[in-house]
Design an enzyme around this catalytic site. Structure first.
Site, PDB file in Angstrom:
ATOM      1  N   THR A   1     -10.377 -29.650  20.777  1.00 56.14           N
ATOM      2  CA  THR A   1     -10.521 -30.245  22.111  1.00 56.14           C
ATOM      3  C   THR A   1     -11.118 -29.266  23.121  1.00 56.14           C
ATOM      4  OG1 THR A   1      -8.264 -29.584  22.695  1.00 56.14           O
ATOM      5  CG2 THR A   1      -8.560 -31.811  21.827  1.00 56.14           C
TER       6      THR A   1
ATOM      7  N   THR B   1      -9.342 -33.071  15.508  1.00 55.71           N
ATOM      8  CA  THR B   1      -8.329 -33.592  16.433  1.00 55.71           C
ATOM      9  C   THR B   1      -8.354 -35.119  16.378  1.00 55.71           C
ATOM     10  OG1 THR B   1      -9.939 -33.695  18.259  1.00 55.71           O
ATOM     11  CG2 THR B   1      -8.668 -31.666  18.056  1.00 55.71           C
TER      12      THR B   1
ATOM     13  N   ASP C   1      -0.154 -52.806  24.248  1.00 57.82           N
ATOM     14  CA  ASP C   1      -1.410 -52.350  23.642  1.00 57.82           C
ATOM     15  C   ASP C   1      -2.390 -53.522  23.708  1.00 57.82           C
ATOM     16  OD1 ASP C   1      -3.522 -51.666  21.836  1.00 57.82           O
ATOM     17  OD2 ASP C   1      -2.215 -50.195  20.871  1.00 57.82           O
TER      18      ASP C   1
ATOM     19  N   ARG D   1      -3.069 -37.698  26.993  1.00 60.92           N
ATOM     20  CA  ARG D   1      -3.968 -36.798  27.713  1.00 60.92           C
ATOM     21  C   ARG D   1      -3.505 -36.752  29.156  1.00 60.92           C
ATOM     22  NH1 ARG D   1      -5.147 -35.064  23.530  1.00 60.92           N
ATOM     23  NH2 ARG D   1      -7.182 -34.916  22.518  1.00 60.92           N
TER      24      ARG D   1
ATOM     25  N   ASP E   1       3.606 -33.002  27.896  1.00 61.40           N
ATOM     26  CA  ASP E   1       2.957 -32.046  26.997  1.00 61.40           C
ATOM     27  C   ASP E   1       1.507 -31.831  27.409  1.00 61.40           C
ATOM     28  OD1 ASP E   1       2.686 -30.467  24.513  1.00 61.40           O
ATOM     29  OD2 ASP E   1       1.348 -32.104  23.900  1.00 61.40           O
TER      30      ASP E   1
ATOM     31  N   GLU F   1      -5.970 -28.958  32.518  1.00 59.99           N
ATOM     32  CA  GLU F   1      -5.516 -27.849  31.661  1.00 59.99           C
ATOM     33  C   GLU F   1      -6.602 -26.779  31.635  1.00 59.99           C
ATOM     34  OE1 GLU F   1      -4.607 -29.354  27.729  1.00 59.99           O
ATOM     35  OE2 GLU F   1      -3.224 -30.847  28.537  1.00 59.99           O
TER      36      GLU F   1
ATOM     37  N   HIS G   1       0.603 -28.620  25.579  1.00 60.32           N
ATOM     38  CA  HIS G   1      -0.304 -29.429  24.742  1.00 60.32           C
ATOM     39  C   HIS G   1      -0.194 -29.016  23.268  1.00 60.32           C
ATOM     40  CE1 HIS G   1      -4.454 -31.660  24.539  1.00 60.32           C
ATOM     41  NE2 HIS G   1      -3.722 -31.880  23.453  1.00 60.32           N
TER      42      HIS G   1
ATOM     43  N   GLY H   1       1.175 -32.131  18.898  1.00 56.02           N
ATOM     44  CA  GLY H   1       0.664 -32.382  17.543  1.00 56.02           C
ATOM     45  C   GLY H   1       0.567 -31.132  16.686  1.00 56.02           C
ATOM     46  N   TYR H   2       1.109 -30.011  17.150  1.00 58.96           N
ATOM     47  CA  TYR H   2       0.922 -28.751  16.429  1.00 58.96           C
ATOM     48  C   TYR H   2       1.929 -28.574  15.288  1.00 58.96           C
ATOM     49  CZ  TYR H   2      -2.695 -26.479  19.280  1.00 58.96           C
ATOM     50  OH  TYR H   2      -3.880 -26.125  19.880  1.00 58.96           O
TER      51      TYR H   2
HETATM   52  N1  LIG Z   1      -0.477 -33.937  22.719  1.00 57.63           N
HETATM   53  C1  LIG Z   1      -1.014 -33.817  21.529  1.00 57.63           C
HETATM   54  O1  LIG Z   1      -0.922 -32.796  20.882  1.00 57.63           O
HETATM   55  C2  LIG Z   1      -1.729 -34.994  20.926  1.00 57.63           C
HETATM   56  C3  LIG Z   1      -1.790 -35.100  19.526  1.00 57.63           C
HETATM   57  C4  LIG Z   1      -2.429 -36.217  18.985  1.00 57.63           C
HETATM   58  C5  LIG Z   1      -3.002 -37.182  19.802  1.00 57.63           C
HETATM   59  N2  LIG Z   1      -2.933 -37.019  21.148  1.00 57.63           N
HETATM   60  C6  LIG Z   1      -3.505 -38.063  22.034  1.00 57.63           C
HETATM   61  O2  LIG Z   1      -2.840 -39.276  21.764  1.00 57.63           O
HETATM   62  C7  LIG Z   1      -3.787 -40.325  21.716  1.00 57.63           C
HETATM   63  C8  LIG Z   1      -3.269 -41.426  20.812  1.00 57.63           C
HETATM   64  O3  LIG Z   1      -3.280 -40.991  19.469  1.00 57.63           O
HETATM   65  P1  LIG Z   1      -3.262 -42.057  18.272  1.00 57.63           P
HETATM   66  O4  LIG Z   1      -3.473 -41.313  17.022  1.00 57.63           O
HETATM   67  O5  LIG Z   1      -2.063 -42.926  18.355  1.00 57.63           O
HETATM   68  O6  LIG Z   1      -4.568 -42.882  18.632  1.00 57.63           O
HETATM   69  P2  LIG Z   1      -4.949 -44.320  18.074  1.00 57.63           P
HETATM   70  O7  LIG Z   1      -6.386 -44.488  18.382  1.00 57.63           O
HETATM   71  O8  LIG Z   1      -4.483 -44.476  16.670  1.00 57.63           O
HETATM   72  O9  LIG Z   1      -4.079 -45.310  18.972  1.00 57.63           O
HETATM   73  C9  LIG Z   1      -4.315 -45.513  20.335  1.00 57.63           C
HETATM   74  C10 LIG Z   1      -3.843 -46.905  20.687  1.00 57.63           C
HETATM   75  O10 LIG Z   1      -3.983 -47.069  22.099  1.00 57.63           O
HETATM   76  C11 LIG Z   1      -4.423 -48.408  22.311  1.00 57.63           C
HETATM   77  N3  LIG Z   1      -5.043 -48.544  23.620  1.00 57.63           N
HETATM   78  C12 LIG Z   1      -6.339 -48.335  23.963  1.00 57.63           C
HETATM   79  N4  LIG Z   1      -6.518 -48.614  25.266  1.00 57.63           N
HETATM   80  C13 LIG Z   1      -5.313 -49.004  25.751  1.00 57.63           C
HETATM   81  C14 LIG Z   1      -4.859 -49.407  27.037  1.00 57.63           C
HETATM   82  N5  LIG Z   1      -5.679 -49.474  28.092  1.00 57.63           N
HETATM   83  N6  LIG Z   1      -3.546 -49.721  27.175  1.00 57.63           N
HETATM   84  C15 LIG Z   1      -2.697 -49.642  26.130  1.00 57.63           C
HETATM   85  N7  LIG Z   1      -3.080 -49.287  24.889  1.00 57.63           N
HETATM   86  C16 LIG Z   1      -4.368 -48.961  24.707  1.00 57.63           C
HETATM   87  C17 LIG Z   1      -5.378 -48.679  21.163  1.00 57.63           C
HETATM   88  O11 LIG Z   1      -5.553 -50.066  20.966  1.00 57.63           O
HETATM   89  C18 LIG Z   1      -4.668 -48.000  20.014  1.00 57.63           C
HETATM   90  O12 LIG Z   1      -3.832 -48.889  19.302  1.00 57.63           O
HETATM   91  C19 LIG Z   1      -5.080 -39.650  21.236  1.00 57.63           C
HETATM   92  O13 LIG Z   1      -6.224 -40.338  21.673  1.00 57.63           O
HETATM   93  C20 LIG Z   1      -5.006 -38.278  21.812  1.00 57.63           C
HETATM   94  O14 LIG Z   1      -5.684 -38.242  23.037  1.00 57.63           O
HETATM   95  C21 LIG Z   1      -2.318 -35.957  21.729  1.00 57.63           C
HETATM   96  O1  LIG Z   2      -6.054 -35.018  19.922  1.00 58.22           O
HETATM   97  C1  LIG Z   2      -5.377 -34.251  19.260  1.00 58.22           C
HETATM   98  O2  LIG Z   2      -5.352 -34.285  18.001  1.00 58.22           O
HETATM   99  C2  LIG Z   2      -4.478 -33.272  19.949  1.00 58.22           C
HETATM  100  O3  LIG Z   2      -4.574 -33.309  21.320  1.00 58.22           O
HETATM  101  C3  LIG Z   2      -4.589 -31.924  19.356  1.00 58.22           C
HETATM  102  O4  LIG Z   2      -3.323 -31.538  18.906  1.00 58.22           O
HETATM  103  C4  LIG Z   2      -5.142 -30.875  20.264  1.00 58.22           C
HETATM  104  O5  LIG Z   2      -5.415 -29.841  19.416  1.00 58.22           O
HETATM  105  P1  LIG Z   2      -6.405 -28.633  19.673  1.00 58.22           P
HETATM  106  O6  LIG Z   2      -7.635 -29.114  20.303  1.00 58.22           O
HETATM  107  O7  LIG Z   2      -5.666 -27.668  20.494  1.00 58.22           O
HETATM  108  O8  LIG Z   2      -6.626 -28.154  18.278  1.00 58.22           O
END
Ligand SMILES: NC(=O)c1ccc[n+]([C@@H]2O[C@H](COP(=O)([O-])OP(=O)(O)OC[C@H]3O[C@@H](n4cnc5c(N)ncnc54)[C@H](O)[C@@H]3O)[C@@H](O)[C@H]2O)c1
Ligand SMILES: O=C(O)[C@H](O)[C@H](O)COP(=O)(O)O
Length: 331
Positions: free
Chosen positions: A45, A66, A146, A203, A222, A227, A244, A247-248
């Site tokens: 990211t 990611t 959703d 995010r 998180d 950031e 953040h 997911g680690y």
């Molecule tokens: N903090 C972290 O370390 C970390 C780790 C992994 C993912 N993430 C974030 O989490 C997000 C979700 O991950 P995921 O694997 O579940 O993604 P995903 O694409 O599998 O699921 C996202 C869901 O959100 C829904 N969506 C889209 N727009 C929407 C809206 N306006 N209102 C409600 N729902 C809506 C989609 O239909 C989908 O089902 C990622 O896009 C990423 O940005 C953060």
């Molecule tokens: O979108 C993701 O998978 C997460 O936000 C991810 O954990 C961020 O990871 P990084 O970019 O620090 O590897």
């Protein structure tokens, strides 16, 4: 063939070298000059992939290790013949573990049991579906929103407003895009129960931080707007604050690297199909009761002490991420 890879992607070194010249660079430092002669990028990211970075390059593939891909201008890439692949779902169980740890911490510090709480989930994809399944098993009443899935599947999900009104705890798992930027704003907070808690591990920009500060809600974050420059008041007043790293997990990182390698193998015909980091311990996947979670999570992941560290040293946000001891997934 030349590949530029983020030097913080684990398990990657040595895998591609038999087939390509590979240059490892810190994600934030990858520049237009670095990518000019590259055929592929393997990034995280921290590398913004847009016209400014890519215009003068011959890049054909960007593999982001990611789930989220809001750091990539996908429209520009598509218009210029650059394929983008993501590691969909790679670290969803790591985020599940983070949410589990947050819920246990909140239940202990606020003195409630899951059966007394409604958990609202916004975004029911890879992460949200896991949170839904486990939270229902732990005894929470769960309500979900959703709209894209509801439109396609008619699965009985609710509107954002309905979920906000009913939830004692509202957790966000959507991608960041035009439909979700600041979707949690003062209007939404006004619908929520007094004293309800907002959890965000999607995010930072999904939540309007300034409005959250004035909302009267509690929050566990998180991810943050801007950031690594965190709003001091948002940080100080957070019930939990982490850098953040939801997911680690070791398995999440291994999955992400394997999925990126698979993209390169397919696109450039490398004999690496099915490759998986041999050093990564396999995940043990099983249901876990709330009682067992409460008993064991502290040994696997001490979210409260991580939160204290970030509050004491917010300037270490990126270095805490860079030197993170990846957690072991155990449920
Ligand atoms: N903090 C972290 O370390 C970390 C780790 C992994 C993912 N993430 C974030 O989490 C997000 C979700 O991950 P995921 O694997 O579940 O993604 P995903 O694409 O599998 O699921 C996202 C869901 O959100 C829904 N969506 C889209 N727009 C929407 C809206 N306006 N209102 C409600 N729902 C809506 C989609 O239909 C989908 O089902 C990622 O896009 C990423 O940005 C953060
Ligand atoms: O979108 C993701 O998978 C997460 O936000 C991810 O954990 C961020 O990871 P990084 O970019 O620090 O590897």
């Amino acid at each position: 063939m030349k590949i530029i890879a983020d030097s913080a992607i684990p398990f990657l070194r040595g895998v591609l070298e038999p087939f390509a010249e590979v240059e490892y660079l810190p994600g934030t430092a990858i520049s237009a000059a670095d990518v000019r002669n590259a055929d592929a990028l393997v990034i995280r990211t921290r590398t913004r992939c847009d016209e400014k970075l890519l215009a003068d390059s011959r890049v054909k593939l960007i593999a982001t290790a990611t789930i989220g891909f809001d750091h990539i201008d996908t429209a520009w890439c598509a218009a210029h013949g650059i394929e983008v692949t993501t590691a969909a779902g790679c670290n969803a169980r790591g985020v599940l573990q983070w949410v589990g740890a947050a819920l246990v911490h909140l239940s202990r510090t606020q003195g409630w049991q899951p059966a007394e709480r409604t958990l609202g989930i916004v975004g029911v994809g890879h992460v949200g579906s896991l949170v839904k399944a486990y939270a229902e098993g732990w005894g929470f009443r769960v309500v979900c929103c959703d709209p894209p899935r509801e439109e396609r599947e008619r699965c009985g999900f609710r509107t954002l407003e309905e979920v906000a009104r009913e939830a004692d705890i509202l957790t966000f798992h959507t991608p960041l895009d035009a439909s979700t930027r600041h979707m949690a704003d003062s209007r939404l907070f006004g619908l929520m129960k007094p004293g309800a808690i907002l959890i965000n591990s999607s995010r930072g920009e999904v939540v309007d931080g300034e409005a959250l500060l004035r909302s009267g809600l509690g929050w566990a974050l998180d991810v943050w707007e801007h950031e690594p420059h965190l709003d001091p008041a948002l940080l100080e007043n957070a019930l939990l604050a982490t850098p953040h790293i939801a997911g680690y997990s070791e398995q999440g990182k291994a999955n992400a690297t394997a999925m990126s390698v698979a993209s390169l193998a397919r696109r450039f015909g490398l004999p690496l199909e099915g490759w998986y980091p041999p050093q990564a311990a396999p995940a043990r996947r099983r249901p876990i009761s709330w009682q067992e979670l409460c008993r064991t999570i502290g040994g696997a992941y001490d979210i409260a002490s991580e939160s204290r560290s970030l509050k004491e040293r917010p300037g270490d946000f990126e270095s805490m991420r860079d030197h993170y001891a990846y957690r072991r997934e155990y449920f």
